[in-house]
Design an enzyme around this catalytic site. Structure first.
Site, short mmCIF file in Angstrom:
data_model
loop_
_atom_site.label_atom_id
_atom_site.label_comp_id
_atom_site.label_asym_id
_atom_site.label_seq_id
_atom_site.Cartn_x
_atom_site.Cartn_y
_atom_site.Cartn_z
N ASP A 13 0.81 -1.22 0.00
CA ASP A 13 0.00 0.00 0.00
C ASP A 13 0.84 1.27 0.00
O ASP A 13 0.45 2.30 0.55
CB ASP A 13 -0.95 0.01 1.21
CG ASP A 13 -1.82 -1.24 1.25
OD1 ASP A 13 -2.24 -1.66 0.16
OD2 ASP A 13 -2.05 -1.78 2.34
N LYS A 16 1.78 2.10 -5.14
CA LYS A 16 2.32 1.54 -6.40
C LYS A 16 1.38 1.84 -7.56
O LYS A 16 1.81 2.13 -8.67
CB LYS A 16 2.51 0.02 -6.26
CG LYS A 16 3.52 -0.37 -5.19
CD LYS A 16 3.60 -1.87 -5.03
CE LYS A 16 2.37 -2.51 -4.41
NZ LYS A 16 2.15 -2.19 -3.01
N GLY A 40 -4.62 -4.24 -3.61
CA GLY A 40 -5.64 -3.19 -3.73
C GLY A 40 -4.92 -1.91 -4.07
O GLY A 40 -4.12 -1.40 -3.29
N HIS A 41 -5.14 -1.42 -5.29
CA HIS A 41 -4.49 -0.19 -5.72
C HIS A 41 -5.55 0.87 -5.95
O HIS A 41 -6.47 0.67 -6.74
CB HIS A 41 -3.73 -0.40 -7.03
CG HIS A 41 -2.78 -1.57 -7.00
ND1 HIS A 41 -1.76 -1.66 -6.09
CD2 HIS A 41 -2.71 -2.68 -7.76
CE1 HIS A 41 -1.09 -2.78 -6.30
NE2 HIS A 41 -1.65 -3.43 -7.30
N GLN A 223 1.70 -6.38 -3.54
CA GLN A 223 2.32 -6.52 -2.22
C GLN A 223 3.67 -5.80 -2.16
O GLN A 223 3.82 -4.81 -2.84
CB GLN A 223 2.45 -8.00 -1.83
CG GLN A 223 1.12 -8.71 -1.64
CD GLN A 223 0.44 -9.06 -2.95
OE1 GLN A 223 1.05 -9.66 -3.81
NE2 GLN A 223 -0.80 -8.69 -3.10
N LEU A 331 4.08 12.42 1.39
CA LEU A 331 4.84 13.38 2.19
C LEU A 331 3.88 14.39 2.81
O LEU A 331 4.07 14.85 3.95
CB LEU A 331 5.87 14.10 1.32
CG LEU A 331 6.84 15.02 2.06
CD1 LEU A 331 7.75 14.20 2.98
CD2 LEU A 331 7.67 15.85 1.11
P1 GDP Z 1 -0.75 0.29 -3.54
O1 GDP Z 1 -1.35 -0.97 -3.04
O2 GDP Z 1 0.73 0.34 -3.33
O3 GDP Z 1 -1.12 0.60 -4.98
O4 GDP Z 1 -1.35 1.47 -2.64
P2 GDP Z 1 -2.88 1.68 -2.16
O5 GDP Z 1 -3.64 2.21 -3.32
O6 GDP Z 1 -3.38 0.47 -1.46
O7 GDP Z 1 -2.67 2.79 -1.04
C1 GDP Z 1 -2.08 4.00 -1.32
C2 GDP Z 1 -3.08 5.14 -1.04
O8 GDP Z 1 -2.39 6.35 -0.95
C3 GDP Z 1 -4.12 5.35 -2.13
O9 GDP Z 1 -5.34 5.67 -1.50
C4 GDP Z 1 -3.60 6.53 -2.94
O10 GDP Z 1 -4.63 7.29 -3.54
C5 GDP Z 1 -2.92 7.32 -1.86
N1 GDP Z 1 -1.76 8.10 -2.28
C6 GDP Z 1 -0.77 7.77 -3.16
N2 GDP Z 1 0.18 8.72 -3.21
C7 GDP Z 1 -0.21 9.68 -2.34
C8 GDP Z 1 0.36 10.93 -1.91
O11 GDP Z 1 1.44 11.33 -2.31
N3 GDP Z 1 -0.34 11.63 -0.96
C9 GDP Z 1 -1.53 11.21 -0.46
N4 GDP Z 1 -2.15 11.95 0.46
N5 GDP Z 1 -2.09 10.05 -0.84
C10 GDP Z 1 -1.44 9.30 -1.76
P1 IMO Z 2 -0.94 -4.23 -2.22
O1 IMO Z 2 -0.58 -4.74 -3.60
C1 IMO Z 2 -0.94 -4.85 2.10
C2 IMO Z 2 -1.07 -9.00 3.51
C3 IMO Z 2 -2.31 -9.48 4.22
C4 IMO Z 2 -1.71 -10.50 5.17
C5 IMO Z 2 -0.62 -11.13 4.31
C6 IMO Z 2 -1.03 -12.46 3.66
O2 IMO Z 2 -2.20 -3.46 -2.19
O3 IMO Z 2 0.22 -3.52 -1.61
P2 IMO Z 2 -2.60 -13.05 1.61
O4 IMO Z 2 -4.09 -12.84 1.44
O5 IMO Z 2 -1.76 -12.40 0.57
O6 IMO Z 2 -2.26 -14.50 1.81
O7 IMO Z 2 -2.28 -12.33 3.04
O8 IMO Z 2 -0.30 -10.18 3.32
N1 IMO Z 2 -1.30 -8.42 2.17
C7 IMO Z 2 -1.22 -7.11 1.89
N2 IMO Z 2 -0.99 -6.05 2.71
N3 IMO Z 2 -1.07 -4.65 0.78
C8 IMO Z 2 -1.27 -5.70 -0.07
O9 IMO Z 2 -1.27 -5.58 -1.41
C9 IMO Z 2 -1.40 -7.00 0.50
N4 IMO Z 2 -1.62 -8.24 -0.01
C10 IMO Z 2 -1.54 -9.09 1.01
O10 IMO Z 2 -2.92 -8.41 4.92
O11 IMO Z 2 -1.07 -9.88 6.24
MG MG Z 3 -2.84 -1.62 -1.72
#
Ligand code: GDP
Ligand code: IMO
Ligand code: MG
Length: 443
Positions: A13, A16, A40-41, A223, A331
């Site tokens: 999270d 990416k 989850g992106h 991940q 940031l």
């Molecule tokens: P991923 O799994 O690595 O793709 O990340 P997620 O989407 O799960 O979580 C990242 C969250 O941070 C999302 O809700 C983005 O919209 C948000 N996000 C990404 N870059 C920034 C940033 O520079 N500032 C803020 N405030 N939010 C950001």
């Molecule tokens: P993104 O791509 C954060 C965590 C789960 C759990 C562990 C194993 O959005 O960064 P699984 O269902 O993969 O067997 O669970 O990994 N986990 C994540 N945590 N971001 C993710 O993906 C994750 N995908 C799995 O919470 O601790």
């Molecule tokens: Mg995510």
């Protein structure tokens, strides 16, 4: 030219999805190479929010060919739900290509994932319950179902039966659940075959030819480094290789073809699920980061555990992935704090560790050694150059860069697509000045 691998440096999270989307317009292919719909992106475009789980974020950029590589595990129900939802929002999804060798998550593996977690009780891992672990286990046990099996009904029936032979014993005798009917599962899987057929390809060959033709290919990890099954905080990890090397095994593109490795790193740290997290904050400061950063899981909605940046983990991520560039996200979330601690090393029972302890037990007992940096109060969300940032924000990034040991090329100052500061382009060949800067950071 470039093949760019994009990975998460922490526990997921990091942002990416946004980083991939940022590259979008200049990229020809975006490849997902590991994981499944546990990812989850969230990507925000023009104020509209898109939450993607199985599909690579590149699907949102017109012209990009999104690819699901052989290293991915595919839940077909989720795949078609996501495609339908995107189509309804006007996104063209017709270019998607899926590896014939990718494994499928049959419904019984979702069941097993959930009942196993329940069975483990206090020892649970906190998985996403999407059937990820059981499906990768089947792959290694050589009882997995692959995309190509859907096009040979006889073989598919045999494989499902063989897999269920053992699983039904487990479900009934250990977990006290109903046995799963092999014919029902086979029929369900076959019901997707016609819709899937036009998307299936030899994606390894496709990417190889694309690189030969000078196309730009981004490999987007699900991940992150600390959730990698080999290099993460095992057993509190996911079941695939989320580090840069996984881009090769998970796509069929050789390591010698990779030009750059971009790691995404939050300005602080979060983690979902169980497992060690040395810089975790259990106080009001942790709540502040969660509220301000809106740190709730995109996939499961669980509140994310929050803490300060940890550069022991960061240096490890730099080394394991061979990071050439960092994208520091969020940031803006740190704005308004008097001081911002950065973890520079650990204390484990009186011994200082500058690098990740080899033993997991030591990592569980690691107490962060912090360096306190002064904060800033000015709103930075409108900032588009490094020089415009408040002095203390610049100092924070400079120190982070020094501790991570790879240059910071992009800085996120808000969730929107354009809320970034680009110091060095992530695409194309590095300029001489860029290369010299990278060398300075390494020294
Ligand atoms: P991923 O799994 O690595 O793709 O990340 P997620 O989407 O799960 O979580 C990242 C969250 O941070 C999302 O809700 C983005 O919209 C948000 N996000 C990404 N870059 C920034 C940033 O520079 N500032 C803020 N405030 N939010 C950001
Ligand atoms: P993104 O791509 C954060 C965590 C789960 C759990 C562990 C194993 O959005 O960064 P699984 O269902 O993969 O067997 O669970 O990994 N986990 C994540 N945590 N971001 C993710 O993906 C994750 N995908 C799995 O919470 O601790
Ligand atoms: Mg995510």
């Amino acid at each position: 030219m470039p093949a760019i691998v994009l990975v998460g440096a922490q526990w997921g999270d990091e942002g990416k999805g946004k980083a991939t989307d940022l590259l979008g317009a200049s990229v020809d292919y975006v490849v997902k190479f590991n994981g499944g719909n546990n990812a989850g992106h969230t990507v925000v475009i023009g104020g509209e929010k898109y939450a993607l789980h199985l599909l690579p974020s590149g699907i949102l950029s017109p012209g990009v060919v999104p690819v699901i590589g052989n290293g991915v595990v595919v839940d077909l129900e989720v795949l078609f739900d996501e495609l339908t939802a995107l189509k309804a929002r006007g996104i063209d999804v017709s270019r998607l290509r899926i590896s014939a060798n990718a494994h499928i998550i049959p419904s019984y593996n979702r069941t097993i994932d959930k009942v196993r977690e329940r069975f483990l009780g206090k020892r649970r891992l906190g998985t996403t319950g999407r059937g990820i672990g059981p499906t990768y286990a089947d792959k290694m046990n050589r009882v997995g179902i692959r995309v190509q099996d859907l096009f040979d009904a006889k073989i598919l029936a045999q494989k499902v039966e063989a897999a269920l032979d053992e699983k039904n014993h487990m479900l009934v005798k250990i977990f006290n659940r109903r046995a799963v009917d092999a014919e029902e599962v086979t029929a369900e899987l076959l019901s997707y075959a016609d819709r899937l057929a036009p998307m299936v390809a030899d994606t390894g060959l496709l990417l190889h030819q694309a690189l030969d033709a000078g196309k730009t290919v981004v490999f987007e990890a699900g991940q992150a480094t600390m959730l990698d099954v080999d290099h993460g905080t095992y057993p509190f990890v996911t079941s695939s290789n989320a580090t840069s090397a996984g881009a090769c095994t998970g796509s069929g593109v050789a390591p010698t073809r990779v030009d750059r490795v971009v790691a995404v790193h939050k300005a602080y740290t979060t983690r979902v699920g169980e497992g060690p997290f040395p810089t975790e904050l259990h106080d009001a400061m942790g709540d502040f980061l969660r509220d301000r950063g809106f740190e709730f899981g995109t996939t499961t909605g669980r509140p994310r555990r929050c803490g300060w940046a940890d550069t022991v983990v960061g240096r490890y991520a730099t080394r394991i992935n061979g990071v050439t560039d960092y994208v520091i996200t969020k940031l803006d979330v740190l704005t308004g704090l008097d001081t911002i601690p950065i973890c520079v090393a650990y204390d484990v029972g009186g011994t200082r560790y500058d690098e990740m302890p080899v033993n997991q037990t030591d990592f569980h007992h690691a107490v962060p050694i912090y360096e306190d940096l002064p904060g800033w109060s000015q709103d930075i969300t409108g900032t588009r150059t490094f020089e415009e940032l408040p002095g203390n924000a610049q100092r924070y990034l400079d120190r982070l860069e020094e501790l991570l040991g790879a240059r910071i090329s992009v800085i996120g100052v808000g969730p929107g697509r354009d809320e970034v500061i680009v110091r060095h382009s992530l695409l194309g060949a590095q300029s001489l000045a860029d290369a010299a800067h990278a060398e300075d950071v390494r020294r």
